[in-house]
Design an enzyme around this catalytic site. Structure first.
Site, PDB file in Angstrom:
ATOM      1  N   TYR A  22      10.763  79.343 -15.299  1.00 57.52           N
ATOM      2  CA  TYR A  22      11.080  78.406 -16.121  1.00 57.52           C
ATOM      3  C   TYR A  22      11.730  78.782 -17.578  1.00 57.52           C
ATOM      4  O   TYR A  22      11.763  77.921 -18.365  1.00 57.52           O
ATOM      5  CB  TYR A  22       9.676  77.540 -16.726  1.00 57.52           C
ATOM      6  CG  TYR A  22       9.166  76.982 -15.274  1.00 57.52           C
ATOM      7  CD1 TYR A  22       9.810  75.871 -14.277  1.00 57.52           C
ATOM      8  CD2 TYR A  22       7.815  77.452 -14.689  1.00 57.52           C
ATOM      9  CE1 TYR A  22       9.278  75.571 -13.249  1.00 57.52           C
ATOM     10  CE2 TYR A  22       7.260  76.895 -13.620  1.00 57.52           C
ATOM     11  CZ  TYR A  22       7.927  75.967 -12.867  1.00 57.52           C
ATOM     12  OH  TYR A  22       7.435  75.607 -11.743  1.00 57.52           O
ATOM     13  N   ASN A  73      11.136  64.410 -16.894  1.00 58.81           N
ATOM     14  CA  ASN A  73      10.632  65.599 -16.155  1.00 58.81           C
ATOM     15  C   ASN A  73       9.243  65.231 -15.893  1.00 58.81           C
ATOM     16  O   ASN A  73       8.465  65.817 -16.457  1.00 58.81           O
ATOM     17  CB  ASN A  73      10.900  67.014 -16.932  1.00 58.81           C
ATOM     18  CG  ASN A  73      10.412  68.272 -15.916  1.00 58.81           C
ATOM     19  OD1 ASN A  73      10.070  68.069 -14.906  1.00 58.81           O
ATOM     20  ND2 ASN A  73      10.749  69.430 -16.492  1.00 58.81           N
ATOM     21  N   HIS A  79       6.496  65.384  -7.170  1.00 59.10           N
ATOM     22  CA  HIS A  79       6.423  65.278  -5.536  1.00 59.10           C
ATOM     23  C   HIS A  79       5.464  64.647  -4.850  1.00 59.10           C
ATOM     24  O   HIS A  79       5.030  64.499  -3.674  1.00 59.10           O
ATOM     25  CB  HIS A  79       6.228  66.696  -5.120  1.00 59.10           C
ATOM     26  CG  HIS A  79       7.282  67.627  -5.865  1.00 59.10           C
ATOM     27  ND1 HIS A  79       8.663  67.829  -5.845  1.00 59.10           N
ATOM     28  CD2 HIS A  79       6.886  68.756  -7.084  1.00 59.10           C
ATOM     29  CE1 HIS A  79       9.110  68.540  -6.608  1.00 59.10           C
ATOM     30  NE2 HIS A  79       7.949  69.267  -7.530  1.00 59.10           N
ATOM     31  N   ASP A  86       6.918  53.782  -9.274  1.00 58.86           N
ATOM     32  CA  ASP A  86       6.603  52.446  -9.524  1.00 58.86           C
ATOM     33  C   ASP A  86       6.911  52.103 -10.886  1.00 58.86           C
ATOM     34  O   ASP A  86       7.465  50.984 -11.250  1.00 58.86           O
ATOM     35  CB  ASP A  86       5.301  51.950  -9.140  1.00 58.86           C
ATOM     36  CG  ASP A  86       5.124  51.990  -7.544  1.00 58.86           C
ATOM     37  OD1 ASP A  86       5.987  51.911  -6.735  1.00 58.86           O
ATOM     38  OD2 ASP A  86       3.906  51.756  -7.204  1.00 58.86           O
ATOM     39  N   HIS A  99      14.925  68.589 -14.292  1.00 58.57           N
ATOM     40  CA  HIS A  99      14.086  69.902 -13.865  1.00 58.57           C
ATOM     41  C   HIS A  99      14.741  71.029 -14.447  1.00 58.57           C
ATOM     42  O   HIS A  99      15.890  71.349 -14.218  1.00 58.57           O
ATOM     43  CB  HIS A  99      13.989  69.929 -12.376  1.00 58.57           C
ATOM     44  CG  HIS A  99      12.987  68.939 -11.809  1.00 58.57           C
ATOM     45  ND1 HIS A  99      11.787  68.782 -11.808  1.00 58.57           N
ATOM     46  CD2 HIS A  99      13.376  67.853 -11.029  1.00 58.57           C
ATOM     47  CE1 HIS A  99      11.460  67.559 -11.454  1.00 58.57           C
ATOM     48  NE2 HIS A  99      12.625  66.949 -10.658  1.00 58.57           N
ATOM     49  N   LEU A 100      13.801  72.167 -15.044  1.00 66.49           N
ATOM     50  CA  LEU A 100      14.353  73.324 -15.286  1.00 66.49           C
ATOM     51  C   LEU A 100      14.921  74.192 -14.195  1.00 66.49           C
ATOM     52  O   LEU A 100      15.818  74.789 -14.282  1.00 66.49           O
ATOM     53  CB  LEU A 100      13.022  73.858 -16.172  1.00 66.49           C
ATOM     54  CG  LEU A 100      12.570  73.459 -17.381  1.00 66.49           C
ATOM     55  CD1 LEU A 100      10.923  73.775 -17.642  1.00 66.49           C
ATOM     56  CD2 LEU A 100      13.218  73.675 -18.406  1.00 66.49           C
ATOM     57  N   ARG A 110       8.494  71.216  -3.001  1.00 66.32           N
ATOM     58  CA  ARG A 110       9.259  70.749  -3.922  1.00 66.32           C
ATOM     59  C   ARG A 110      10.644  69.950  -3.598  1.00 66.32           C
ATOM     60  O   ARG A 110      11.028  69.419  -4.652  1.00 66.32           O
ATOM     61  CB  ARG A 110       9.619  71.837  -5.000  1.00 66.32           C
ATOM     62  CG  ARG A 110       8.186  72.642  -5.286  1.00 66.32           C
ATOM     63  CD  ARG A 110       8.532  73.612  -6.660  1.00 66.32           C
ATOM     64  NE  ARG A 110       7.337  74.615  -6.849  1.00 66.32           N
ATOM     65  CZ  ARG A 110       6.261  74.428  -7.484  1.00 66.32           C
ATOM     66  NH1 ARG A 110       6.228  73.150  -8.386  1.00 66.32           N
ATOM     67  NH2 ARG A 110       5.426  75.192  -7.516  1.00 66.32           N
TER      68      ARG A 110
HETATM   69  O1  CA2 Z   1      11.383  72.633 -12.608  1.00 71.28           O
HETATM   70  C1  CA2 Z   1      10.676  71.868 -13.112  1.00 71.28           C
HETATM   71  O2  CA2 Z   1      11.242  71.566 -14.498  1.00 71.28           O
HETATM   72  C2  CA2 Z   1       9.498  71.384 -12.817  1.00 71.28           C
HETATM   73  O3  CA2 Z   1       9.403  70.044 -12.876  1.00 71.28           O
HETATM   74  C3  CA2 Z   1       8.446  72.107 -13.391  1.00 71.28           C
HETATM   75  C4  CA2 Z   1       7.165  71.747 -12.578  1.00 71.28           C
HETATM   76  C5  CA2 Z   1       7.179  72.116 -11.182  1.00 71.28           C
HETATM   77  O4  CA2 Z   1       5.951  71.583 -10.633  1.00 71.28           O
HETATM   78  C6  CA2 Z   1       8.219  71.256 -10.553  1.00 71.28           C
HETATM   79  O5  CA2 Z   1       8.188  71.158  -9.017  1.00 71.28           O
HETATM   80  C7  CA2 Z   1       9.378  71.479 -11.140  1.00 71.28           C
HETATM   81  C8  CA2 Z   1       5.889  72.801 -13.229  1.00 71.28           C
HETATM   82  C9  CA2 Z   1       5.884  72.619 -14.689  1.00 71.28           C
HETATM   83  C10 CA2 Z   1       4.800  73.592 -15.355  1.00 71.28           C
HETATM   84  O6  CA2 Z   1       5.452  74.568 -15.779  1.00 71.28           O
HETATM   85  C11 CA2 Z   1       4.724  75.798 -16.091  1.00 71.28           C
HETATM   86  C12 CA2 Z   1       5.296  76.557 -17.018  1.00 71.28           C
HETATM   87  C13 CA2 Z   1       4.427  77.797 -17.460  1.00 71.28           C
HETATM   88  C14 CA2 Z   1       3.496  78.211 -16.856  1.00 71.28           C
HETATM   89  C15 CA2 Z   1       2.990  77.376 -15.694  1.00 71.28           C
HETATM   90  C16 CA2 Z   1       3.625  76.138 -15.317  1.00 71.28           C
END
Ligand code: CA2
Length: 149
Positions: A22, A73, A79, A86, A99-100, A110
């Site tokens: 991320y 985001n 998912h 909705d 998404h990042l 995902r």
């Molecule tokens: O890639 C993305 O932006 C996601 O939305 C990030 C989500 C993930 O569940 C999606 O599948 C993709 C997760 C966000 C949580 O980010 C964290 C950052 C640091 C430590 C733990 C989680």
């Protein structure tokens, strides 16, 4: 032109863990970069983050009449959440999913987004750049809407 950046669960942890997936920037640092770009482009932005699905639904409902575009985001709810899908479908505001990470290059669960079909488009896989590109996409979408296209 006013753009809402809405952030789902655990994005408040950005920068603290999993930097290889991320990136190293916190959500506050990403917000600062987006605010800088927004000021250059002459648009207003607001950032919100919640770990709660219900709060995110409330924020989407309350955005009606206040924002021209939502850049969303939904994080883990991407998912799973029929409620957020909705809410986006009902709010009447064009939304862009961001998404990042590249969710299509990760675990199979995902690869499906329940939110994407009710959005104008997706920006993903560019780290914090997805937020900056999301801003550009939002400006384009809002411009099209105003022109009646
Ligand atoms: O890639 C993305 O932006 C996601 O939305 C990030 C989500 C993930 O569940 C999606 O599948 C993709 C997760 C966000 C949580 O980010 C964290 C950052 C640091 C430590 C733990 C989680």
């Amino acid at each position: 032109m006013k753009i809402l950046f809405l952030n789902g669960p655990n994005l408040n942890l950005l920068g603290s863990r999993e930097p290889e997936v991320y990136g190293r920037l916190s959500l506050a640092e990403i917000e600062a970069e987006v605010r800088k770009r927004a000021a250059e482009r002459g648009v207003e932005v607001e950032f919100a983050q919640s770990n709660s699905e219900g709060v995110l639904v409330d924020l989407i409902q309350q955005a009606r009449g206040r924002f021209d575009v939502i850049v969303f985001n939904p994080a883990g709810y991407t998912h799973t959440s029929v409620a957020l899908r909705d809410a986006i479908a009902a709010c009447g505001i064009p939304a862009i999913e961001i998404h990042l990470s590249n969710i299509h290059a990760r675990e199979p669960f995902r690869r499906e987004s329940l939110i994407a079909p009710v959005c104008c488009g997706q920006v993903l896989g560019f780290g914090a750049g997805s937020y900056v590109l999301g801003l550009e996409a939002a400006i384009m979408v809002a411009g099209h809407n105003r022109a009646g296209n």
